[in-house]
Design a protein around this motif. Structure first.
Motif, short mmCIF file in Angstrom:
data_model
loop_
_atom_site.label_atom_id
_atom_site.label_comp_id
_atom_site.label_asym_id
_atom_site.label_seq_id
_atom_site.Cartn_x
_atom_site.Cartn_y
_atom_site.Cartn_z
N GLY A 97 0.82 -1.20 0.00
CA GLY A 97 0.00 0.00 0.00
C GLY A 97 0.85 1.25 0.00
O GLY A 97 2.08 1.20 0.10
N ARG B 155 -12.16 -3.88 0.80
CA ARG B 155 -11.67 -2.57 1.20
C ARG B 155 -12.71 -1.84 2.03
O ARG B 155 -13.90 -2.11 1.93
CB ARG B 155 -11.29 -1.73 -0.03
CG ARG B 155 -12.46 -1.34 -0.93
CD ARG B 155 -11.95 -0.65 -2.19
NE ARG B 155 -13.05 -0.23 -3.07
CZ ARG B 155 -12.87 0.26 -4.29
NH1 ARG B 155 -11.64 0.41 -4.79
NH2 ARG B 155 -13.92 0.62 -5.01
N GLY C 136 -4.68 -5.36 7.08
CA GLY C 136 -5.03 -4.24 6.22
C GLY C 136 -3.84 -3.40 5.82
O GLY C 136 -2.86 -3.29 6.57
N THR C 137 -3.93 -2.82 4.64
CA THR C 137 -2.90 -1.91 4.15
C THR C 137 -3.59 -0.70 3.52
O THR C 137 -4.56 -0.84 2.77
CB THR C 137 -1.95 -2.61 3.16
OG1 THR C 137 -0.89 -1.73 2.80
CG2 THR C 137 -2.66 -3.05 1.89
N GLN C 138 -3.08 0.48 3.84
CA GLN C 138 -3.72 1.72 3.39
C GLN C 138 -3.32 2.04 1.95
O GLN C 138 -2.12 2.04 1.62
CB GLN C 138 -3.33 2.88 4.30
CG GLN C 138 -3.87 4.24 3.86
CD GLN C 138 -5.36 4.36 4.05
OE1 GLN C 138 -5.90 4.01 5.09
NE2 GLN C 138 -6.05 4.88 3.02
N VAL D 66 -8.63 1.31 3.20
CA VAL D 66 -7.79 0.25 3.73
C VAL D 66 -8.18 -1.04 3.03
O VAL D 66 -9.37 -1.38 3.00
CB VAL D 66 -7.95 0.11 5.25
CG1 VAL D 66 -7.09 -1.04 5.77
CG2 VAL D 66 -7.58 1.41 5.95
N TYR D 67 -7.21 -1.70 2.48
CA TYR D 67 -7.45 -2.94 1.72
C TYR D 67 -7.09 -4.14 2.60
O TYR D 67 -5.99 -4.21 3.16
CB TYR D 67 -6.63 -2.94 0.44
CG TYR D 67 -7.24 -2.05 -0.62
CD1 TYR D 67 -7.23 -0.66 -0.50
CD2 TYR D 67 -7.87 -2.59 -1.75
CE1 TYR D 67 -7.81 0.16 -1.45
CE2 TYR D 67 -8.44 -1.79 -2.71
CZ TYR D 67 -8.41 -0.41 -2.56
OH TYR D 67 -9.00 0.40 -3.51
#
Length: 120
Positions: free
Chosen positions: A9, A38, A113-115, A92-93
């Motif tokens: 991300g 997401r 999660g990754t932004q 956020v994925y």
């Protein structure tokens, strides 16, 4: 301990691309479907794309033609290639996977999660 770990991300300009990998680790007997979801600020979590163990894919209408989901079964990894990114893709994925830890049935597991931020 079983984990799903996302990465990739970050901040990208509109029209840009990002690739998100998610690796499953631990004592895993089998992996079923994997997917990406997401959640934007103030909104509910939504499906982005899923892929079965056989490679069949499904996409949200909002990302069709721009995002591609794939998986490497040898590496227990699912990828989300995101092209032509738009500000509305900011969220956020989260990675999701159905994991069989040896019991014979699949349970849902989630990454942390990754932004992803799309902004000029």
């Amino acid at each position: 301990q079983v984990q799903l770990v996302e990465s990739g991300g970050g901040l990208v300009q509109p029209g840009g691309s990002l690739r998100l990998p998610c690796a499953a680790s631990g004592s895993i007997f089998s992996i079923g479907a994997m997917g990406w979801y997401r959640q934007a600020t103030g909104k509910q979590r939504e499906l982005v794309a899923t892929i079965t163990s056989g490679g069949s894919t499904n996409y949200a209408d909002s990302v069709k033609g721009r995002f591609t989901i794939s998986r490497d079964n040898a590496k227990n990894t699912v990828y989300l290639q995101m092209n032509s990114l738009k500000p509305e893709d900011t969220a956020v994925y989260f990675c999701n996977a159905e994991l069989d830890l040896g019991s014979g049935w699949y349970d849902d597991y989630w990454g942390q999660g990754t932004q992803v931020t799309v902004s000029s």
